[in-house]
Structure formats: structure tokens, C-alpha cells
Scaffold this motif. Structure first.
Motif, PDB file in Angstrom:
ATOM      1  N   SER A 175       0.825  -1.212   0.000  1.00  0.00           N
ATOM      2  CA  SER A 175       0.000   0.000   0.000  1.00  0.00           C
ATOM      3  C   SER A 175       0.855   1.255   0.000  1.00  0.00           C
ATOM      4  CB  SER A 175      -0.930   0.003   1.222  1.00  0.00           C
ATOM      5  OG  SER A 175      -1.806  -1.095   1.187  1.00  0.00           O
ATOM      6  N   ARG A 176       1.989   1.213   0.720  1.00  0.00           N
ATOM      7  CA  ARG A 176       2.853   2.393   0.810  1.00  0.00           C
ATOM      8  C   ARG A 176       3.448   2.788  -0.527  1.00  0.00           C
ATOM      9  NH1 ARG A 176       4.092   0.545   6.174  1.00  0.00           N
ATOM     10  NH2 ARG A 176       5.716  -0.839   5.388  1.00  0.00           N
ATOM     11  N   GLY A 178       1.800   2.300  -3.410  1.00  0.00           N
ATOM     12  CA  GLY A 178       0.710   2.523  -4.352  1.00  0.00           C
ATOM     13  C   GLY A 178       0.116   1.290  -4.977  1.00  0.00           C
ATOM     14  N   THR A 180      -2.457  -1.686  -5.151  1.00  0.00           N
ATOM     15  CA  THR A 180      -3.807  -1.897  -4.639  1.00  0.00           C
ATOM     16  C   THR A 180      -4.269  -3.329  -4.908  1.00  0.00           C
ATOM     17  OG1 THR A 180      -4.758  -1.100  -6.718  1.00  0.00           O
ATOM     18  CG2 THR A 180      -4.435   0.519  -4.961  1.00  0.00           C
ATOM     19  N   ASP A 196      -0.285  -2.282  -9.761  1.00  0.00           N
ATOM     20  CA  ASP A 196       0.668  -1.280  -9.301  1.00  0.00           C
ATOM     21  C   ASP A 196       0.072   0.112  -9.414  1.00  0.00           C
ATOM     22  OD1 ASP A 196       0.908  -0.398 -11.939  1.00  0.00           O
ATOM     23  OD2 ASP A 196       2.837  -1.362 -12.270  1.00  0.00           O
ATOM     24  N   ARG A 197       0.856   1.116  -9.079  1.00  0.00           N
ATOM     25  CA  ARG A 197       0.337   2.492  -9.026  1.00  0.00           C
ATOM     26  C   ARG A 197      -0.047   3.024 -10.391  1.00  0.00           C
ATOM     27  NH1 ARG A 197       5.934   5.710  -7.538  1.00  0.00           N
ATOM     28  NH2 ARG A 197       7.244   4.770  -9.150  1.00  0.00           N
TER      29      ARG A 197
END
Length: 229
Positions: A175-176, A178, A180, A196-197
Motif C-alpha cells: 500500500s505504501r 501505491g 492496490t 501497481d500504481r
């Protein structure tokens, strides 16, 4: 600071980890000594002494636990305290490793060892170079005398308590940076897909078995085919 000085500075921590995992002072001493030799003789310069040595001690201890478990009848795989609490000793050992890592080291470990991501995916997720990711991964996965550095993270985790501990270990580091989890259903069963982010599918999923409102089992696999073994 020399490598020998770095090792001596970390020796109390390494001894505590080995003894807690193995429960035997002599085995713990041997593991810590071997980790020091690997640190002294490592041709590469790992990112951190702490990451390399903690990983080395943890992995050697896991190997000893695995070998001991293979020699025992199935009902004796865990000590009485662990059977009473439903603990998985190998999962506990890996969680101890994760707890000692920095946030960046945790992210690399989870992406590489737990989710099986390649270095291009890891570099994209972290926003850094593949070379930097490889350096971190090499420090966390020291190669033994037989040349093996296989991941020991279990692909199948049973028991609500073990599942909760595993998710607490792997979800926050992701989570840190990005990453999900998207929830889906396959053949009527819930699963979580990692992205990924940038929204890219990491091709890793968690298959969930839920009973009485609790997750009882998780299985890690690839997307779209899930390993149910």
C-alpha cells in the motif's frame, strides 16, 4: 566500518532471531557464525549489512526447521505451544524476517518473494532502476553453498490467525508504494488481484476461502490461472 565490525555490531540481534526461531542455543550460535562467514565472503556489496545478515540467519534457520519437520511424523511438525495456538513455524520465521526489514526492503521482498514479480515490474512499482532493485533483492536473498536462494514464503496458508498475520505483513508495504488489491470472484470464489500504481496487473492473485465471516485459507497464484495446490 569494516564488515567484521558491522557483523559484531549486529551479532546480538542475529543471535536473538536465531535462538527465537530454533529454540536451541548451539544451533543458533552455528547459524550466526555461518551468516558472518557469508557476509565476510560475499563478493558483492549488499545494500545493507542488516538486511543481508538478518535474511541469511532467517533462511538458514528456516532450512533447519524444514529439515527437522521432514524427519518428524506429520502430527509432530510443530512444538506443543505452536500446535496449541495454530502457528505455522515457517510462516512465523518469514514474518520475523519481514519485521526486521526497512520499508523499501519489505516492498522488494514482498514483490519478489511473495508475489513472484520480475525486476522490471518491481522497478516500475517502486519508481527506481532495475539495478537498484536487484541489489536490494540480492542482499535479502543470500545464496548458500549449494547456489540456492529459493523463496520459502508458503503458497498456501491455513487458519484464520495465520492468514491475518500474513496479510498484515504483506499488504501495508504494498500500500505504501501505491499497489492496490482489486476484489473479484472466480467460479463463485473471492480473490484479490494486485495492481501497481500505474494500474498494471502484477499477474499475482490471492485466492480466499471464507467461512463464518473469516478468511480461513489463502492461496497465492498467478493471474489468470490460480495455483490451487
Amino acid at each position: 566500518m569494516s564488515r567484521a565490525e558491522e557483523f559484531e555490531e549486529l551479532r546480538p540481534l542475529l543471535s536473538a532471531i536465531a535462538h527465537r526461531m530454533l529454540g536451541d542455543v548451539h544451533e543458533a550460535r552455528d547459524v550466526v557464525r555461518e551468516a558472518g562467514l557469508r557476509w565476510e565472503n560475499s563478493p558483492a556489496q549488499p545494500a545493507t549489512a542488516r538486511g543481508f545478515l538478518v535474511a541469511a540467519v532467517t533462511r538458514m534457520s528456516i532450512d533447519i526447521l524444514t529439515a527437522a519437520g521432514e524427519r518428524r511424523p506429520p502430527h509432530e511438525h510443530a512444538p506443543p505451544r505452536q500446535r496449541a495456538q495454530g502457528e505455522d513455524p515457517l510462516l512465523t520465521a518469514v514474518l520475523m524476517l519481514i519485521e526486521e526489514l526497512s520499508p523499501l526492503e519489505r516492498a522488494v521482498f514482498v514483490l519478489r518473494e511473495v508475489l513472484g514479480c520480475g525486476f522490471p515490474q518491481i522497478a516500475s512499482a517502486l519508481g527506481c532502476t532495475e539495478a537498484a532493485c536487484r541489489q536490494l533483492a540480492d542482499a535479502l536473498c543470500p545464496v548458500g553453498e549449494d547456489g540456492a536462494a529459493a523463496a520459502r514464503w508458503p503458497r498456501h496458508i491455513d487458519g484464520a490467525e495465520n492468514v491475518a498475520r500474513a496479510l498484515v505483513a504483506i499488504v501495508p508495504p504494498l500500500s505504501r508504494i501505491g499497489i492496490t488489491l482489486e476484489h473479484h470472484r472466480v467460479d463463485g470464489r473471492p480473490r484479490a488481484v494486485f495492481r501497481d500504481r500505474n494500474g498494471q496487473d502484477l499477474h499475482a492473485v490471492v485466492l480466499l476461502d471464507i467461512a463464518d465471516g473469516q478468511v480461513r485459507t489463502i492461496r497465492l497464484g498467478s493471474n489468470p490461472t490460480i495455483d490451487s495446490a
